[in-house]
Write an enzyme that holds these catalytic residues in place. Structure first.
Site, PDB file in Angstrom:
ATOM      1  CB  SER A 195      -0.889   0.013   1.249  1.00 47.36           C
ATOM      2  OG  SER A 195      -1.543   1.256   1.410  1.00 47.36           O
ATOM      3  CE1 TYR A 253      -4.582  -2.425   4.807  1.00 50.24           C
ATOM      4  CE2 TYR A 253      -3.800  -0.174   4.514  1.00 50.24           C
ATOM      5  CZ  TYR A 253      -4.263  -1.354   3.966  1.00 50.24           C
ATOM      6  OH  TYR A 253      -4.407  -1.473   2.610  1.00 50.24           O
TER       7      TYR A 253
END
Length: 293
Positions: free
Chosen positions: A186, A199
């Site tokens: 990400s 995350y």
């Protein structure tokens, strides 16, 4: 230039109507529904004869990858949570319509035994494994570290990091020269957000894992790469973000909107294709122009 050619106007732009769902969420309940590429992606046989195992393949990025891989000629094993069976069945129907074979693998990859079984069942069904896409993930937002429950911290790492380790470790002995491992990291790995501490930490670990493993298996002819998505319109957004965040989601990207899952599929095809055999250890951003380095 038509709207379909202009990346700014090609897909819906914020503001969006807040539409909270409980995790893991379903595509059919989203407005607008994500584009997975069933009509927009055009295959050309880049993955003919290959077998791919994709985690988190029922919706979001994983489903778009499944659509593109099927249209490129691959047979597929699709991993997903039981709660997402409705989306997974829809994905499988499309794969079958392309004439490709598909194996549905429900189960929670937070369990190491499930992780190992995904590879074993794929090999039993197809007799080979050429492409492994570690894509499934879990996220929740919190305003402070103190708000994060211990069990949620553990689950984020179990799904995002530990599962990738177990699945890849099980798959590696069966991957031949020319095989490919593709991980979903990400932009948060480079630009961590205070509301996504667990995350973001896992996504940075995925990027590091990718580069390390790529160096370790290069001499075996196995390539390992990762895609770094930016803000993408998936069920993740309606299950893990506050309503106000949903409303403006994607506006931070210079293109001015979130990406659609179909817009990432080509990156995963590129990294899996034999045409790109010199690409390994790469972190490929697909983020609408966001500055992350």
């Amino acid at each position: 230039m038509s709207d379909q050619q202009n990346p700014v106007t090609r897909y819906p732009q914020p503001p969006f109507t807040p539409q909270p769902q409980s995790f893991p969420g379903l595509s059919a309940k989203m407005t607008p529904e994500p584009d997975y590429g069933e009509r927009s992606y055009k295959g050309s046989g880049k993955l003919s004869g290959k077998v791919a195992l994709i985690t988190g393949a029922d919706s979001g990025i994983g489903r778009a990858v499944a659509v593109a891989y099927a249209l490129e000629g691959a047979d597929l094993a699709l991993s997903f949570l039981e709660e997402e069976s409705e989306d997974a069945e829809a994905a499988a129907r499309f794969v079958r319509e392309t004439g490709r074979r598909v194996l549905l693998l429900p189960g929670d990859i937070a369990d190491p035994a499930v992780c190992r079984s995904l590879v074993e069942k794929t090999l039993a069904e197809f007799g080979r494994l050429d492409i492994l896409v570690n894509n499934a993930a879990f996220q929740q937002t919190h305003q402070s570290l103190e708000e994060i429950p211990d069990e949620e911290w553990r689950r984020t790492f179990d799904v995002n990091i530990h599962a990738m380790f177990y699945i890849t470790k099980t798959a590696l002995p069966h991957l031949k020269p020319g095989s490919s491992v593709i991980n979903t990291s990400s932009v948060n790995s480079k630009h961590p957000m205070p509301s996504l501490i667990p995350y973001s930490a896992t996504k940075a670990s995925i990027a590091n894992f990718t580069i390390s493993l790529a160096q370790g298996v290069a001499e075996k002819g196995i390539r390992v790469n990762a895609v770094l998505p930016g803000p993408i319109w998936t069920p993740f957004i309606v299950t893990g973000m506050e309503p106000e965040q949903q409303k403006s989601f994607g506006s931070q990207a210079p293109i001015g909107r979130p990406g659609q899952p179909a817009e990432l599929a080509g990156a995963y095809v590129y990294l899996a294709s034999d045409e790109n055999s010199y690409t390994t250890g790469a972190l490929l951003p697909v983020h609408g122009g966001m500055a992350i380095y």
